[in-house]
Design a protein around this motif. Structure first.
Motif, PDB file in Angstrom:
ATOM      1  N   CYS A 160     -20.491 -10.787  26.358  1.00  0.00           N
ATOM      2  CA  CYS A 160     -19.192 -10.169  26.652  1.00  0.00           C
ATOM      3  C   CYS A 160     -18.187 -11.231  27.083  1.00  0.00           C
ATOM      4  N   ARG A 161     -18.657 -12.116  27.933  1.00  0.00           N
ATOM      5  CA  ARG A 161     -17.762 -13.169  28.436  1.00  0.00           C
ATOM      6  C   ARG A 161     -17.250 -14.030  27.289  1.00  0.00           C
ATOM      7  N   GLN A 162     -18.166 -14.329  26.363  1.00  0.00           N
ATOM      8  CA  GLN A 162     -17.755 -15.184  25.246  1.00  0.00           C
ATOM      9  C   GLN A 162     -16.799 -14.459  24.300  1.00  0.00           C
ATOM     10  N   VAL A 163     -17.149 -13.198  23.999  1.00  0.00           N
ATOM     11  CA  VAL A 163     -16.324 -12.436  23.064  1.00  0.00           C
ATOM     12  C   VAL A 163     -14.915 -12.251  23.617  1.00  0.00           C
ATOM     13  N   LEU A 164     -14.816 -12.056  24.926  1.00  0.00           N
ATOM     14  CA  LEU A 164     -13.513 -11.788  25.538  1.00  0.00           C
ATOM     15  C   LEU A 164     -12.800 -13.056  26.010  1.00  0.00           C
ATOM     16  N   GLY A 165     -13.468 -14.191  25.903  1.00  0.00           N
ATOM     17  CA  GLY A 165     -12.831 -15.440  26.329  1.00  0.00           C
ATOM     18  C   GLY A 165     -11.800 -15.886  25.315  1.00  0.00           C
ATOM     19  N   VAL A 191     -13.022 -14.509  32.274  1.00  0.00           N
ATOM     20  CA  VAL A 191     -13.219 -13.091  31.990  1.00  0.00           C
ATOM     21  C   VAL A 191     -13.747 -12.458  33.271  1.00  0.00           C
ATOM     22  N   ARG A 192     -13.124 -11.342  33.670  1.00  0.00           N
ATOM     23  CA  ARG A 192     -13.589 -10.680  34.890  1.00  0.00           C
ATOM     24  C   ARG A 192     -14.673  -9.676  34.537  1.00  0.00           C
ATOM     25  N   VAL A 193     -15.789  -9.726  35.259  1.00  0.00           N
ATOM     26  CA  VAL A 193     -16.891  -8.818  34.960  1.00  0.00           C
ATOM     27  C   VAL A 193     -17.280  -8.052  36.213  1.00  0.00           C
ATOM     28  N   SER A 194     -17.421  -6.742  36.089  1.00  0.00           N
ATOM     29  CA  SER A 194     -18.022  -5.981  37.194  1.00  0.00           C
ATOM     30  C   SER A 194     -19.294  -5.338  36.653  1.00  0.00           C
TER      31      SER A 194
END
Lengths: 304, 311
Positions: free
Chosen positions: B23-28, B35-38
Motif C-alpha cells: 500500500c505504501r509503495q502504491v500510494l507513494g 504515506v499515512r497508514v492506520s
C-alpha cells in the motif's frame, strides 16, 4: 479482456459480427462494452438500433475524446436506449451492454501523437476495470487506428488483449487477411516495431470467416449437381489456399454462416428473430453464441 | 462560503488484497512525502496530497458564469488493501480583489479556490451536486482530476490487474457548509451519488474523511448488491450461485467498518444515515443472504456426500 476486431477489406461483416458477438457475450451474463473505433464510418449505433447515435454522436464521441476535446467519451446503455423493442429490456441474467459511439463526421485519425496514445491507454484501462469484455471495432485494413491500438496495448502489459481478423471465404479475402497480419506494415510488422513480442502477438490473433456458404448448406438444395460439384471443388481449393496462408483451421476461431438477414440489413440477431419471427437462421445465432464463448475460452487460444 | 468535493471508489486492480508495505509503495505517488497508514480497525493508507492549479468557471445551477482561481487538493486511499479511492475537494471563498493575483498567493492557500466577482453559495452547490446539473466545457471538472489521480493507483506496476470481478467506480459529489446540522444522501444514476452536508463549526479535513468513509461504504453496498444480483439466486443451480457469490465472501464482506475513521464530532451524521436509509441494515441483510446461500449449498453437498458414502 480487450478484443480488437479488424478486417482485411471493407464489407466483410466485421462490425455486424463484432456487435453480435458482444451482444451474445452480454446475454451470457458478462458486462460488455463496444467501442466504435471505425472513425471513418461510425455506424455501430445503427446495428444496435440506437437511432440517436446511428451515424455516431454529435457530442463527446470517441474521436473527440482521443483528440482531447472532451474529458470522457459518451456512453450509451443499449438495454435502455435501443429503439428495438426486443433489446430495450435487459434479459434476466444478462450483463451490461454499453456502446461508446464514434463522432459523427469525425473522419479517420490523421496522425498518431503521444497524447492520443496516452488517452487511449487511459480509456482502455478504465473500461477494463469495469467490463469483462471490451470489443473494439478497428476499421478495415491498415490504418492509424490499428497502429494506435498496437501502441496502446504495449503499454499495458498486464491487460489481456486479443485480435479477431474477419474475412470472407473467397480467394482475394484469404490472401488479403494473411497480408493484413503478416505482410509489410501488417499487424506483426507494426506490432513488433512498437515493442510487442511477435511470438506472443501471434498467439493472440485468430481469424473469423464470415458469410460462409457450406457446400452442404440447406440453401444449396435447389442447385444443379454441376453447380454443387463446382462449389465443393472451390471450397477444397480455398481450404488448401487458406492453409498455405496461415488462415486455415488451426488459426480460425470460428465461422459465421451466410444469413439472408445480414445480407439485407446489419442488425443484431436476437432469439426472437430466430424463434418467433423466424427471419434468421438458428445456425447464425448459434455461431455468434459459440464465438462469444470462444473469445474468452483459453483453450481456443492455446499457442500453436 | 462552501466546500465541494468528489470521491471516486473502485476495486483495487489486483487479484488479492495487498499488504501494508505494498500500500505504501502504491500510494507513494510523490517522492519525499510519506504515506499515512492506520492499522485499526482496518488497514487504511492515505497518499500525500497533491495540488492542481485551476482558473476556470465554477458550476452554477443558474447558468451564470462564475470565475474561480486557486488549487484543488487531491489524494488517494487504499482501505483493507482492497478498495481504492481518489478524492478531491476545494474550499470556495470570496476573493478580496476582482482580478487574478500571482500564483504564489494561491499556492499559499492550498485547496482554496477564490471567486472573482459575485456568486451565491446555493447556486454553486446546486450546480455541482444537483440532479442533472449542466456541466459545460471549461467548467471546474473534479471528475477528471479525481479520475486521473485514481488511475495512477490503478495502473501501478505493482498491481497485477487480475481483479476477481469487474465493478464500476462510483462517484460521490459532496457539498459541505457551516450551519444547522443536516445530511442528505441521494442516489442518482447507477454510479453517481451526491451528499449535502451542513455541519456546525468551521470546515476541517475531518469532513473529507467522513465523505470518503461514506463513499467507501456506499460502494461496498452497491457492489455486494451487484454480486448478489449476478448470482441470480433461485434462477440458477445452487452450485453456480455459490460460485458466483464467493468473490463477495473472499473480498468484500470483511471490509464493513462504518464510521471507523470518522471524528467523534461528526459521528452523529453517520448515525442519522444508519437510521434512514439504514446502510448497515441493508448490508446485514445482504450478508445474511450470501452466507445462507453458501450454507444451504454446503448442506446439500454434505448430504450428497453422506448418501454416496452410505452406499
Amino acid at each position: 479482456m480487450l478484443v480488437f476486431a479488424i478486417s482485411d477489406k471493407g464489407g466483410t461483416g466485421r462490425s455486424v459480427t463484432g456487435t453480435n458477438i458482444a451482444y451474445r457475450h452480454a446475454l451470457q451474463g458478462n458486462d460488455v462494452c463496444y467501442l466504435d473505433f471505425d472513425f471513418g464510418s461510425p455506424t455501430a449505433g445503427a446495428i444496435f438500433s440506437v437511432s440517436a447515435v446511428a451515424r455516431g454522436t454529435r457530442e463527446n464521441g470517441l474521436h473527440e475524446y482521443l483528440r482531447g476535446d472532451c474529458p470522457q467519451p459518451r456512453r450509451v446503455d443499449v438495454w435502455a436506449e435501443s429503439d428495438r423493442e426486443g433489446l430495450r429490456t435487459r434479459p434476466p441474467g444478462a450483463g451490461r451492454l454499453m456502446l461508446l459511439p464514434g463522432s459523427e463526421g469525425g473522419g479517420e485519425l490523421s496522425a498518431l501523437t503521444e497524447e492520443v496514445v496516452g488517452r487511449c491507454v487511459q480509456l482502455f484501462g478504465r473500461l477494463e476495470e469495469e467490463f469483462d469484455l471490451c470489443m473494439v471495432d478497428v476499421s478495415a485494413g491498415r490504418s492509424f487506428t490499428a497502429e494506435l491500438v498496437l501502441a496502446a496495448t504495449v503499454r499495458m502489459p498486464a491487460v489481456p488483449f486479443r485480435w479477431l481478423v474477419f474475412h470472407r471465404w473467397t480467394r482475394q479475402h484469404i490472401i488479403a487477411a494473411d497480408g493484413l497480419v503478416t505482410g509489410t506494415d501488417g499487424l506483426f510488422d507494426v506490432g513488433t516495431r512498437f515493442g510487442h513480442d511477435p511470438e506472443v502477438l501471434r498467439d493472440r490473433i485468430r481469424f473469423v470467416r464470415t458469410a460462409v456458404l457450406e457446400p452442404d448448406a440447406a440453401e444449396l438444395v435447389g442447385l444443379r449437381d454441376e453447380q454443387r460439384a463446382w462449389l465443393s471443388a472451390c471450397d477444397s481449393e480455398l481450404r488448401e489456399l487458406a492453409g498455405r496462408h496461415g488462415v486455415g483451421r488451426t488459426t480460425m476461431l470460428g465461422k459465421v454462416p451466410l444469413d439472408p438477414v445480414l445480407q439485407w440489413r446489419e442488425q443484431l440477431i436476437t432469439d426472437e428473430d430466430v424463434l418467433a419471427s423466424k427471419i434468421a437462421n438458428v445456425e447464425t445465432a448459434a455461431a455468434f453464441d459459440d464465438l462469444a464463448k470462444k473469445i474468452v475460452d483459453d483453450n481456443a487460444w492455446e499457442g500453436l | 462560503m462552501l466546500v465541494i468535493g468528489e470521491v471516486h471508489t473502485g476495486l483495487l486492480q489486483n487479484s488479492g488484497e495487498i499488504s501494508e508495505p505494498a500500500c505504501r509503495q502504491v500510494l507513494g505517488l510523490m517522492s519525499g512525502e510519506t504515506v499515512r497508514v492506520s492499522r485499526r480497525p482496518i488497514v487504511h493508507a492515505l497518499s500525500p496530497e497533491r495540488l492542481t492549479g485551476v482558473d476556470c468557471a465554477l458550476p452554477a445551477a443558474s447558468g451564470s458564469r462564475i470565475r474561480g482561481v486557486g488549487t484543488v487538493v487531491s489524494r488517494c486511499a487504499v482501505t483493507g488493501g482492497r478498495v481504492a479511492q481518489g478524492s478531491s475537494y476545494v474550499r470556495v471563498a470570496r476573493s478580496e480583489t476582482d482580478r487574478r493575483l500571482s500564483w504564489s498567493h494561491y499556492l499559499a492557500r492550498p485547496g482554496v479556490v477564490e471567486v472573482l466577482g459575485k456568486a451565491k453559495a446555493a447556486d454553486i452547490a446546486e450546480g455541482f451536486a444537483g440532479d442533472g446539473a449542466p456541466r459545460g466545457h471549461g467548467c471546474l471538472d473534479l471528475t477528471a482530476i479525481t479520475g486521473r489521480f485514481l488511475d495512477l493507483v490503478q495502473t501501478s506496476p505493482l498491481l497485477n490487474r487480475r481483479a476477481p470481478f469487474r465493478m464500476p467506480r462510483t462517484i460521490l459529489r459532496w457539498v459541505a457548509e457551516t450551519g444547522e446540522p443536516s445530511i442528505g444522501f441521494t442516489l442518482h444514476t447507477e454510479q453517481e451519488r451526491s451528499l449535502r452536508l451542513t455541519h456546525p463549526g468551521p470546515f476541517t479535513p475531518a469532513v473529507v474523511d467522513l465523505c470518503e468513509d461514506l463513499a467507501m461504504h456506499d460502494w461496498l453496498l452497491t457492489s455486494l448488491l451487484v454480486v448478489v444480483e449476478r448470482a441470480r439466486v433461485g434462477a440458477t443451480p445452487a452450485a453456480e450461485v455459490a460460485a458466483r457469490l464467493s468473490p463477495a465472501v473472499d473480498h468484500l464482506l470483511h471490509l464493513w467498518m462504518p464510521a471507523a475513521r470518522v471524528e467523534e464530532r461528526l459521528t452523529p451524521f453517520w448515525e442519522s444515515l444508519e437510521r434512514r436509509p439504514g446502510f448497515s441494515r441493508q448490508w446485514r441483510s445482504l450478508v445474511d443472504r450470501v452466507r445462507d446461500q453458501v450454507a444451504v449449498h454446503t448442506l446439500a453437498l454434505l448430504s450428497a456426500n453422506a448418501e454416496t458414502g452410505g452406499r
